[in-house]
Scaffold this motif. Structure first.
Motif, PDB file in Angstrom:
ATOM      1  N   CYS A   1      -1.002  -9.423   3.207  1.00  0.00           N
ATOM      2  CA  CYS A   1      -0.813  -8.281   3.859  1.00  0.00           C
ATOM      3  C   CYS A   1      -0.048  -8.473   5.180  1.00  0.00           C
ATOM      4  CB  CYS A   1      -2.037  -7.325   4.416  1.00  0.00           C
ATOM      5  SG  CYS A   1      -1.505  -5.885   5.411  1.00  0.00           S
TER       6      CYS A   1
ATOM      7  N   THR B   1       0.285  -7.174   7.895  1.00  0.00           N
ATOM      8  CA  THR B   1      -0.313  -6.708   9.046  1.00  0.00           C
ATOM      9  C   THR B   1      -1.743  -7.359   9.577  1.00  0.00           C
ATOM     10  OG1 THR B   1       0.493  -4.462   8.687  1.00  0.00           O
ATOM     11  CG2 THR B   1      -1.259  -4.631  10.227  1.00  0.00           C
ATOM     12  N   CYS B   2      -2.489  -7.477   8.634  1.00  0.00           N
ATOM     13  CA  CYS B   2      -3.809  -8.115   8.800  1.00  0.00           C
ATOM     14  C   CYS B   2      -4.042  -9.452   7.914  1.00  0.00           C
ATOM     15  CB  CYS B   2      -4.900  -7.001   8.424  1.00  0.00           C
ATOM     16  SG  CYS B   2      -5.221  -6.846   6.561  1.00  0.00           S
TER      17      CYS B   2
HETATM   18 ZN   LIG Z   1      -3.840  -5.426   5.916  1.00  0.00          ZN
END
Ligand SMILES: [Zn+2]
Length: 93
Positions: free
Chosen positions: A32, A34-35
């Motif tokens: 991911c 984002t994370c």
């Molecule tokens: Zn994520």
């Protein structure tokens, strides 16, 4: 880690664009953006399939286990249950 293996043509990301990186000479993974959660694994040894991390599913309980692989490297205190086929290394061909 729990993986679901599906044919490439049965899988697509529906939101976001993951980060892709080479994890070995034969492997390519996504995470991911984002994370950082691990998402998929592709290998040239099984070019028609993709492995997806079940923990990232919206409903992981819908994915029922069929086999244990890489049992030789499991952590000693993990009880995986004895009711499924288990392989010391990867899935048999
Ligand atoms: Zn994520």
């Amino acid at each position: 880690m729990t993986w679901a293996t599906v044919p490439n043509d049965r899988f697509a990301f529906t939101r976001g664009t993951p980060v892709t990186y080479a994890s070995s000479a034969h492997g390519r993974r996504t995470r991911c953006a984002t994370c950082g959660s691990p998402l998929t694994f592709h290998t040239t040894t099984r070019p028609d399939d993709v492995d997806i991390t079940v923990g990232t599913f919206d409903h992981p309980e819908r994915c029922l286990p069929e086999t244990h692989i890489w049992v030789s490297s499991r952590i000693a205190w993990l009880d995986m249950g004895a009711d499924l086929p288990a392989h010391e290394e990867g899935s048999p061909a």
